[in-house]
Motif scaffolding. Structure first.
Motif, short mmCIF file in Angstrom:
data_model
loop_
_atom_site.label_atom_id
_atom_site.label_comp_id
_atom_site.label_asym_id
_atom_site.label_seq_id
_atom_site.Cartn_x
_atom_site.Cartn_y
_atom_site.Cartn_z
N ASN A 95 -50.65 79.33 -87.18
CA ASN A 95 -49.20 79.70 -86.39
C ASN A 95 -48.50 79.22 -85.75
O ASN A 95 -49.17 78.83 -84.99
N ASP A 96 -47.91 78.70 -86.00
CA ASP A 96 -47.00 78.18 -85.56
C ASP A 96 -45.90 78.85 -84.29
O ASP A 96 -46.14 79.37 -84.19
N ILE A 97 -46.32 78.22 -83.10
CA ILE A 97 -45.81 78.93 -82.39
C ILE A 97 -44.58 78.55 -81.22
O ILE A 97 -44.29 78.95 -80.46
N HIS A 98 -44.64 76.46 -81.64
CA HIS A 98 -43.65 76.00 -81.38
C HIS A 98 -42.12 77.35 -80.85
O HIS A 98 -41.52 76.92 -79.04
N GLY A 99 -42.02 77.84 -81.46
CA GLY A 99 -40.55 78.26 -81.37
C GLY A 99 -40.52 79.26 -79.69
O GLY A 99 -39.71 79.50 -79.13
N HIS A 100 -41.81 80.07 -79.62
CA HIS A 100 -42.24 81.23 -78.54
C HIS A 100 -42.37 80.39 -77.64
O HIS A 100 -41.60 80.86 -76.86
N ILE A 101 -42.78 78.76 -77.81
CA ILE A 101 -42.87 77.77 -76.05
C ILE A 101 -41.08 77.63 -76.06
O ILE A 101 -41.50 77.84 -74.55
N ASP A 102 -40.04 77.55 -77.32
CA ASP A 102 -39.31 77.24 -76.44
C ASP A 102 -38.54 77.47 -75.94
O ASP A 102 -38.04 77.18 -75.03
N LEU A 103 -38.81 78.40 -76.01
CA LEU A 103 -38.13 80.00 -75.85
C LEU A 103 -38.07 80.40 -74.38
O LEU A 103 -37.74 81.19 -73.28
N LEU A 104 -39.52 80.74 -73.97
CA LEU A 104 -39.69 80.48 -73.34
C LEU A 104 -39.62 79.30 -71.85
O LEU A 104 -39.22 79.90 -70.90
N LEU A 105 -39.75 78.82 -72.12
CA LEU A 105 -39.18 77.54 -71.68
C LEU A 105 -37.30 77.66 -71.28
O LEU A 105 -37.51 77.52 -70.19
N ALA A 106 -36.67 77.78 -72.10
CA ALA A 106 -35.42 77.87 -71.67
C ALA A 106 -34.72 79.42 -71.26
O ALA A 106 -34.44 78.96 -70.22
N ALA A 107 -36.02 80.10 -71.17
CA ALA A 107 -36.00 81.15 -70.03
C ALA A 107 -36.04 80.67 -68.59
O ALA A 107 -35.15 81.08 -67.63
N LEU A 108 -37.43 80.73 -68.89
CA LEU A 108 -37.90 79.48 -66.98
C LEU A 108 -36.22 78.60 -66.53
O LEU A 108 -36.11 78.48 -65.90
N ARG A 109 -35.99 77.83 -67.37
CA ARG A 109 -35.13 77.00 -66.70
C ARG A 109 -33.39 77.44 -66.53
O ARG A 109 -33.06 77.73 -65.54
N ASN A 110 -33.59 78.73 -67.48
CA ASN A 110 -31.98 79.48 -67.20
C ASN A 110 -32.68 80.17 -65.96
O ASN A 110 -31.46 80.11 -65.34
N ALA A 111 -33.58 80.30 -65.58
CA ALA A 111 -33.93 81.45 -64.60
C ALA A 111 -34.03 80.07 -62.70
O ALA A 111 -34.41 80.49 -62.04
#
Length: 117
Positions: A95-111
């Motif tokens: 199961n590839d989770i890289h997309g989920h990791i990228d989304l979480l990191l982007a949200a953290l950076r935006n915050a």
């Protein structure tokens, strides 16, 4: 003598996050490697009985750990990573989770979560 030497070894980021969860009465959710990110190499999450989720992010150079509280909309980004972490290793590999990791990191950076201020 060998057992004493093993205890002296530094803990990994994931082990430290799990120990922190235990010491603060939280539940360790996941710890994942971040591939190809310019700022972070690993992220972990801890959930508390209050419903608050804490995120720990290890800087690329391994010298800084940023902590961040993730509530509300970020919870939906954490759930897939938590579910993945509960899978057996064989299924995790499929199961590839890289997309989920990228989304979480982007949200953290935006915050405003960044290791360098």
């Amino acid at each position: 003598m060998a057992a004493a030497s093993v205890r002296l070894l530094p803990l990994s980021f994931g082990d430290k996050a799990a120990r922190l969860a235990h010491q603060t009465s939280g539940r360790f959710l996941f710890e994942v490697r971040v591939d190809g990110d310019p700022q972070f190499q690993r992220i972990a999450a801890i959930r508390y009985a209050t419903g608050t989720t804490g995120i720990l992010a290890l800087s690329k150079d391994g010298l800084a750990v940023v902590s961040f509280t993730a509530n509300g909309e970020l919870a939906s980004l954490i759930d897939p990573l938590e579910s993945w972490d509960r899978l057996p290793l064989r299924q995790q590999a499929r199961n590839d989770i890289h997309g989920h990791i990228d989304l979480l990191l982007a949200a953290l950076r935006n915050a405003g979560c960044t290791p360098y201020r």
